[in-house]
Design a protein around this motif. Structure first.
Motif, short mmCIF file in Angstrom:
data_model
loop_
_atom_site.label_atom_id
_atom_site.label_comp_id
_atom_site.label_asym_id
_atom_site.label_seq_id
_atom_site.Cartn_x
_atom_site.Cartn_y
_atom_site.Cartn_z
N GLY A 61 -8.92 8.17 -19.30
CA GLY A 61 -7.65 7.13 -18.22
C GLY A 61 -7.72 8.26 -16.53
O GLY A 61 -8.54 9.25 -16.61
N LYS A 62 -6.89 7.88 -15.80
CA LYS A 62 -6.46 8.58 -14.77
C LYS A 62 -4.74 9.00 -14.38
O LYS A 62 -3.76 8.66 -15.45
CB LYS A 62 -6.40 7.33 -13.84
N ILE A 63 -4.63 9.88 -13.47
CA ILE A 63 -3.10 10.23 -13.64
C ILE A 63 -3.01 10.24 -11.74
O ILE A 63 -3.78 11.10 -10.81
CB ILE A 63 -2.75 11.73 -13.30
N THR A 64 -2.37 9.54 -11.75
CA THR A 64 -1.45 9.43 -9.92
C THR A 64 -0.24 10.47 -9.37
O THR A 64 0.52 10.03 -10.00
CB THR A 64 -1.62 8.43 -9.14
N VAL A 65 -0.43 10.91 -8.51
CA VAL A 65 1.25 11.72 -7.92
C VAL A 65 1.24 11.38 -6.61
O VAL A 65 0.60 10.63 -5.77
CB VAL A 65 0.85 13.35 -7.67
N LEU A 66 2.83 10.12 -7.08
CA LEU A 66 3.09 9.52 -5.71
C LEU A 66 4.17 10.86 -5.04
O LEU A 66 4.61 11.45 -6.00
CB LEU A 66 3.88 8.46 -5.92
N ASP A 67 4.73 10.37 -3.28
CA ASP A 67 6.09 10.70 -3.48
C ASP A 67 6.92 10.06 -3.04
O ASP A 67 6.69 9.64 -2.86
CB ASP A 67 6.10 11.73 -1.61
N ALA A 68 8.18 10.49 -3.76
CA ALA A 68 9.32 9.92 -4.25
C ALA A 68 10.26 10.47 -2.87
O ALA A 68 10.78 11.33 -3.16
CB ALA A 68 9.69 9.88 -5.41
N VAL A 69 10.31 9.95 -2.08
CA VAL A 69 11.47 10.38 -0.91
C VAL A 69 12.50 10.23 -1.42
O VAL A 69 14.02 10.84 -1.08
CB VAL A 69 11.24 9.05 -0.31
N HIS A 70 12.97 9.13 -2.79
CA HIS A 70 14.83 8.91 -3.13
C HIS A 70 14.90 8.81 -4.70
O HIS A 70 13.34 8.34 -4.62
CB HIS A 70 14.81 8.52 -2.27
N VAL A 113 0.87 -0.88 0.13
CA VAL A 113 -0.38 0.15 0.06
C VAL A 113 0.87 0.93 0.13
O VAL A 113 1.83 1.50 0.87
CB VAL A 113 -0.74 -0.04 1.11
N LEU A 114 0.44 2.26 -1.10
CA LEU A 114 1.37 3.26 -1.34
C LEU A 114 0.10 4.62 -0.54
O LEU A 114 -0.44 4.72 -1.07
CB LEU A 114 2.08 3.68 -2.54
N ASP A 115 0.97 5.74 -0.71
CA ASP A 115 -0.27 6.59 -0.16
C ASP A 115 0.07 7.57 -1.41
O ASP A 115 1.41 7.65 -2.33
CB ASP A 115 1.20 8.08 1.05
N ALA A 116 -0.59 8.11 -2.13
CA ALA A 116 -1.13 8.59 -3.48
C ALA A 116 -1.34 10.28 -2.70
O ALA A 116 -2.51 10.50 -2.11
CB ALA A 116 -2.32 8.14 -4.53
N VAL A 117 -0.79 11.31 -2.80
CA VAL A 117 -0.97 12.21 -2.91
C VAL A 117 -2.12 13.21 -3.45
O VAL A 117 -2.75 14.66 -2.92
CB VAL A 117 0.84 13.30 -2.94
N MET A 151 10.74 15.36 -4.37
CA MET A 151 10.67 15.06 -5.67
C MET A 151 9.41 13.87 -5.76
O MET A 151 8.74 13.58 -4.86
CB MET A 151 11.76 13.08 -6.06
N LYS A 152 8.90 13.84 -7.17
CA LYS A 152 7.13 13.10 -7.40
C LYS A 152 7.42 12.13 -8.76
O LYS A 152 8.43 12.21 -9.40
CB LYS A 152 6.57 14.04 -7.81
N LYS A 153 6.51 11.18 -8.44
CA LYS A 153 6.41 10.22 -9.28
C LYS A 153 5.05 10.57 -9.59
O LYS A 153 4.35 9.65 -9.36
CB LYS A 153 6.89 8.81 -9.13
N ILE A 154 5.05 10.29 -10.78
CA ILE A 154 3.58 11.16 -11.63
C ILE A 154 2.89 9.71 -13.08
O ILE A 154 4.54 9.19 -13.55
CB ILE A 154 3.40 12.19 -12.60
N GLU A 155 2.58 9.10 -12.25
CA GLU A 155 1.97 7.75 -13.47
C GLU A 155 0.55 8.70 -13.80
O GLU A 155 -0.47 8.06 -13.17
CB GLU A 155 1.49 6.32 -12.32
N ALA A 156 0.43 8.39 -15.38
CA ALA A 156 -0.34 8.15 -15.77
C ALA A 156 -0.96 7.25 -16.72
O ALA A 156 -0.26 6.93 -17.54
CB ALA A 156 -0.32 9.65 -16.46
#
Ligand SMILES: Nc1ncnc2c1ncn2[C@@H]1O[C@H](COP(=O)(O)OP(=O)(O)OP(=O)(O)O)[C@@H](O)[C@H]1O
Ligand SMILES: Nc1ncnc2c1ncn2[C@@H]1O[C@H](COP(=O)(O)OP(=O)(O)OP(=O)(O)O)[C@@H](O)[C@H]1O
Ligand SMILES: Nc1ncnc2c1ncn2[C@@H]1O[C@H](COP(=O)(O)OP(=O)(O)OP(=O)(O)O)[C@@H](O)[C@H]1O
Ligand SMILES: [Mg+2]
Ligand SMILES: [Mg+2]
Ligand SMILES: [Mg+2]
Lengths: 112, 112, 112
Positions: C89-98, B93-97, C1-6
């Protein structure tokens, strides 16, 4: 828990897998991915006609590990995956808020 | 918002999909992935010759859902995906901001 | 940093790629994914027999970028990816710690 996503060259996969095994990473998930960008794919000849592949083929490894283990995993992939040439790839670390082993229901660091 | 990544057996996919539908998960994303690790793939016979597949084939389901829904989704996948044999898979499970529905521009829980 | 999944339509990929290039996104990772859900795939004829594909084919773009850049990237994908029809479709933004560039060892925003 951390989720480490590493994009590496196909030619370095064996080295990376062996280096991970040496530090006790017992399991990871693998996918074929395509890299799109300014560094274009090489021209290829397929069925007699030249075409621009437009992307570069890479492997993505997903590794779940404990917070304490994450730096070592990143380090090992960097060393084993590097050729020094442009295009060696990227490692991203994400925070995993939860993790479960389906068979046992174990959670957290016990589950990886 | 949470992003749930579940790696399951191909043989349990129908059960997992139906169980998710029952709790109102209307959409998810599916990918073929390979599991690499100590548990080696089974020997296979392909076109007459035996070879070691070296990996195990699994399916990865990605499910976006609200924070409140996440525990139920994990629970349902665990129950529907489990055989009790080694290799049943893993749920992360990941947090989606942030999350957006492209067609409407809706964000957050409205968008999943 | 962000990881964007589209997750976008195949038919909008060229538009999205060009729009990203225009705002300076130099590289992204691409995967074929399947969307499963209430909106069923179209009937297809394959080798003479009709079958229900049961899923819809989509492309997933993964884009690493700085925190400051993330909103612009989401915006550009939304505009270039939208047709207005159900299924955009869908766009999700996750936080990338590194994040690390394997070739150089650069980390953080310098590495994307
Ligand atoms: N910003 C990014 N977002 C998502 N994926 C990326 C990004 N940058 C690189 N990748 C992925 O990593 C792969 C390898 O990229 P590459 O090694 O060329 O990165 P780079 O930053 O250009 O480093 P180098 O200068 O060594 O070429 C790409 O094919 C792509 O799949
Ligand atoms: N630490 C991990 N990091 C990334 N992916 C993993 C990890 N562990 C397992 N996986 C993925 O989950 C799939 C199934 O793994 P598996 O069910 O064998 O996990 P396990 O922890 O070994 O549990 P079991 O003891 O039941 O075998 C693997 O094929 C792999 O794709
Ligand atoms: N909740 C979700 N979790 C994971 N993936 C999803 C989810 N919703 C949609 N997707 C992915 O996005 C793709 C496109 O979905 P779609 O555009 O139909 O979303 P939607 O919310 O139903 O919007 P619309 O009302 O415009 O159809 C799906 O094929 C699937 O891969
Ligand atoms: Mg490059
Ligand atoms: Mg196992
Ligand atoms: Mg839809």
């Amino acid at each position: 828990m951390k989720k480490i996503e590493a994009i590496v060259r196909l030619s370095r996969f064996d080295k990376v897998r062996d280096a991970l095994a040496e530090i006790g990473v017992k399991f990871f998930t693998l996918q074929d991915v395509k890299g799109f960008g300014l560094q274009k794919g090489t021209k290829m000849v397929y069925r007699g006609s030249v075409y621009d592949s437009d992307y570069i083929a890479r492997l993505q490894l997903d590794i779940l590990c404990s917070d304490e283990k994450a730096d070592e995993v990143v380090d090992v992939i960097m060393k084993a995956g590097r050729t020094g040439e442009v295009g060696d790839g990227k490692i991203t670390v994400l925070d995993a808020v939860h993790c479960v082993r389906i068979r046992t229901g174990e959670t957290g660091p016990e589950a990886v």
